[in-house]
Design an enzyme around this catalytic site. Structure first.
Site, short mmCIF file in Angstrom:
data_model
loop_
_atom_site.label_atom_id
_atom_site.label_comp_id
_atom_site.label_asym_id
_atom_site.label_seq_id
_atom_site.Cartn_x
_atom_site.Cartn_y
_atom_site.Cartn_z
N ARG A 291 12.95 22.95 27.72
CA ARG A 291 12.81 23.46 26.36
C ARG A 291 13.57 22.53 25.41
O ARG A 291 14.77 22.69 25.22
CB ARG A 291 13.43 24.87 26.25
CG ARG A 291 12.68 25.96 27.00
CD ARG A 291 13.37 27.29 26.78
NE ARG A 291 12.54 28.42 27.09
CZ ARG A 291 12.56 29.06 28.27
NH1 ARG A 291 13.38 28.67 29.22
NH2 ARG A 291 11.76 30.09 28.48
N ARG A 327 8.51 20.06 27.26
CA ARG A 327 7.75 20.77 26.22
C ARG A 327 8.17 20.27 24.85
O ARG A 327 9.37 20.17 24.56
CB ARG A 327 8.00 22.27 26.33
CG ARG A 327 7.20 23.05 25.32
CD ARG A 327 7.35 24.53 25.51
NE ARG A 327 8.65 25.00 25.08
CZ ARG A 327 9.05 26.27 25.23
NH1 ARG A 327 8.25 27.13 25.80
NH2 ARG A 327 10.23 26.64 24.80
N ASN A 449 6.60 35.13 28.68
CA ASN A 449 7.55 35.78 27.76
C ASN A 449 6.85 36.09 26.43
O ASN A 449 6.95 37.19 25.90
CB ASN A 449 8.75 34.88 27.47
CG ASN A 449 9.43 34.42 28.74
OD1 ASN A 449 9.26 35.04 29.77
ND2 ASN A 449 10.20 33.35 28.66
N ASP A 450 6.17 35.08 25.91
CA ASP A 450 5.45 35.31 24.66
C ASP A 450 4.14 36.03 24.90
O ASP A 450 3.77 36.94 24.16
CB ASP A 450 5.18 33.97 23.94
CG ASP A 450 6.39 33.55 23.12
OD1 ASP A 450 6.96 34.40 22.43
OD2 ASP A 450 6.78 32.37 23.19
N ARG A 460 9.28 40.51 21.73
CA ARG A 460 10.04 40.34 22.96
C ARG A 460 11.53 40.61 22.80
O ARG A 460 12.22 40.90 23.77
CB ARG A 460 9.81 38.93 23.52
CG ARG A 460 10.22 37.84 22.57
CD ARG A 460 9.69 36.48 22.98
NE ARG A 460 10.58 35.77 23.89
CZ ARG A 460 10.39 34.53 24.31
NH1 ARG A 460 9.33 33.86 23.91
NH2 ARG A 460 11.23 33.94 25.11
N CYS A 497 5.67 29.51 33.65
CA CYS A 497 7.07 29.16 33.40
C CYS A 497 7.80 30.27 32.63
O CYS A 497 8.94 30.11 32.26
CB CYS A 497 7.18 27.82 32.67
SG CYS A 497 6.39 27.83 31.08
C1 PEP Z 1 7.28 31.79 27.38
O1 PEP Z 1 6.94 32.17 26.26
O2 PEP Z 1 7.02 32.41 28.43
C2 PEP Z 1 8.06 30.55 27.55
C3 PEP Z 1 8.31 30.05 28.73
O3 PEP Z 1 8.53 29.96 26.44
P1 PEP Z 1 9.78 30.49 25.60
O4 PEP Z 1 10.44 31.57 26.40
O5 PEP Z 1 10.65 29.32 25.36
O6 PEP Z 1 9.13 31.00 24.36
MG MG Z 2 7.04 30.85 24.52
#
Ligand code: PEP
Ligand code: MG
Length: 575
Positions: A291, A327, A449-450, A460, A497
């Site tokens: 990240r 990324r 996550n998103d 979230r 991820c």
């Molecule tokens: C996600 O969104 O799952 C992700 C890996 O990116 P981040 O948590 O950095 O938004």
């Molecule tokens: Mg994300």
């Protein structure tokens, strides 16, 4: 006992320090009593000098060199700086405004120079400015990097910036009044293995500074008073958890393969180059998500190309020839990067973020792509684009990469010619059009996550809608299945991820759907490898079939949890 959401497992016992780091706000009024204002400024400088001299003395006695701190003091002894600030005050500005103006001028001058040391200096000046403003506003300003050992840090909201600043060795646990499981701070605290509980209402009011408390980052429980029995119970829990970790250690240096021989790739998620050490120690087969935004936060000026290049190169070279997926900048949402001075938005999660921003700030993005391509000469680097919603975004990034390659060719700068370009699938649009997107990229990585938040329209990081935010929701499960199927059909690799990749309860499902790559926090590598080793395709297919017949989040969660308990002898508190 107080209770919140346990977001990073582990038991922390230590003394409470409260951190109240509200933004600097002051009434910017015209001043007539300039003598009083000059005095306020003089007093703030005095406090600054005294504190920095103390720190410098402490650093000296530790065997290091307090020179840097003394050079900070020298900035405020500089007659030019003092006279400029006093002049602004005499012109009717309040001391805060005067300090901001003069320091902004200094910072701008230093940051315009393409020299690493000058830029570092600009950051120092920004920190001095922050300290003086804190003094003027009468706020206690303690150094987060320098907390006493076994500190339990209590704050209103935990931000990635605070996480980047603390010295983890001194932190026994963290408690915050706000935040949820999938917030970025939660992700970092898990990566740094700090027991953390978020969303504890009134924690700052209810818990006294200086008291000794117990924080259980697994259950979310906080004990502000306890006897020896309770303390020993926690020590025992700690031991059991340590034993579990030791069991996973048996999978070190083993192949990542299911019981019937299906090979999977098991990579690590990192946020800072220094986490490469944890990835290597955790036996990661590469980096599945670096990240890069953490290089951009906590500073007043953007990192220059050279600094970015060094960071990306360190990760690429540190992982030798293993895959390193970097990324590009994922700014926005809960990741604010103050030096970009983004507009405040009503709805930042649906706003001008990530690739949407980068395609507009082309200079910033081109700089990052150049640094990334240059670093690709030192390892097995791949580029990953966040928050894709449409094909044309990929085409635009590809065109920029092409232009950058051409530029590097002209200057005979080496880079990985066949560098892979992949995307995060984390928006509902990307999920629903995964078949179209797959035609233009080398790989997918599912950002659960998103994706979970966007599919369920549940922020979230917002604890009030946490009950909706669940990877086990049939809507999310169907989305994941479809994405993987589209990747398979096109013959590209599909990874995950998001945090869900590390949840062993989901592994059977992901194997059944055909996920190729699991990218998880370094501390979870071995448990995922252990989980995979106990499964075979037919067992996974049977579990997936049962899941797809279930109609509710709760049914799916309970079913997968009980399967996990049975298959992995895994003991999960929450069912
Ligand atoms: C996600 O969104 O799952 C992700 C890996 O990116 P981040 O948590 O950095 O938004
Ligand atoms: Mg994300």
């Amino acid at each position: 006992m107080l209770k919140g959401i346990g977001v990073s497992d582990g038991i922390g016992i230590g003394k409470v320090i409260k951190y109240i780091g509200a933004p600097v706000v002051y009434a910017d009024t015209v001043i007539t009593d300039t003598a009083t204002e000059r005095n306020r400024f003089r007093k703030a400088v005095g406090q600054f000098v005294q504190r920095n001299e103390e720190w410098a003395g402490r650093v000296d006695t530790s065997g290091a060199d307090g020179k840097i701190l003394r050079s900070h003091i020298a900035v405020l002894n500089d007659p030019w700086v003092l006279s400029q600030i006093n002049m602004e005050i005499d012109g009717g500005r309040c001391a805060e405004r005067a300090v901001e103006m003069v320091f902004a001028h200094l910072i701008a001058r230093l940051s315009s120079v393409e020299d690493k040391h000058m830029r570092q200096r600009a950051e120092d000046i920004a920190d001095i400015k922050r300290q003086i403003l804190q003094n003027l506003l009468g706020r206690e300003d303690f150094d987060l990097k320098d907390l006493p050992s076994d500190t339990v840090l209590i704050l209103e909201a935990l931000t990635p910036a605070i996480m980047a600043e603390i010295d983890v060795r001194n932190i026994a646990a963290i408690v915050a009044e706000k935040g949820g499981m999938a917030s970025h701070s939660a992700i970092i605290s898990r990566a740094l293995k700090i027991p953390t509980v978020l969303n504890v209402a009134n924690a700052l009011k209810e818990i006294d500074a200086g008291t000794k408390i117990i924080v259980d980052g697994g259950t979310g429980e906080i004990y502000t008073s306890f006897d020896n029995n309770l303390k020993h119970k926690f020590f025992r829990t700690r031991e059991i958890r340590a034993r579990k970790e030791a069991m996973a250690e048996m999978f070190k240096e083993k192949k990542t393969v299911t019981a019937d021989g299906i090979k999977k790739e098991l990579l690590a998620n990192i946020g800072l180059p220094k986490e490469v050490a944890a990835a290597v120690a955790g036996d990661a087969e590469g980096i599945g998500l670096f990240r890069t935004e953490f290089l951009f936060i906590n500073r007043d000026i953007l990192p220059a190309e050279e600094e970015q290049f060094e960071a990306y190169k360190a990760v690429a070279a540190g992982m030798k020839d293993k895959r390193v997926i970097i990324r590009t900048l994922d700014v926005g949402g809960d990741k604010n990067i103050p030096c970009l001075k983004l507009k405040k938005e009503e709805n930042p999660l649906l706003g001008f973020r990530a690739i949407r921003y980068c395609l507009e700030d082309r200079e910033l993005y081109r700089t990052q792509l150049r640094a990334l391509l240059r670093a690709s000469a030192y390892g097995n680097v791949a580029i990953m684009i966040p928050m894709i919603t449409r094909v044309d975004e990929i085409l635009k990034v590809r065109a920029m990469i092409q232009e950058t390659k051409k530029e590097l060719d002209e200057k005979h700068v080496p880079y990985k010619k066949d560098i892979e370009v992949g995307i995060m699938i984390e928006t509902p649009a990307a999920c629903l059009t995964a078949d179209l997107l797959a035609e233009h990229v080398d790989f997918f990585s599912i950002g659960t996550n998103d994706l979970t938040g966007y599919i369920l329209a549940a922020d979230r990081g917002n604890a009030d809608v946490n009950f909706l935010y669940s990877i086990f929701d049939p809507a999310v499960i169907r989305g994941i299945k479809y994405i993987i199927a589209c990747a398979k059909k096109r013959g590209i690799s599909c990874g995950m991820c998001g945090e869900a990749a590390a949840d062993v309860r989901l592994i059977p499902l992901l194997v059944a759907f055909g996920l190729d790559v699991f990218s998880v926090d370094p501390s979870n590598i071995l448990s995922v490898r252990a989980g995979l080793s106990k499964l075979n395709q037919s067992k996974c297919n049977a579990i997936a079939k049962a899941v797809l017949e279930k109609k509710t989040e709760q049914d799916i969660r309970i079913y997968l949890t009980s399967k996990a308990k049975h298959i992995f002898q895994f003991d999960h508190e929450e069912t």
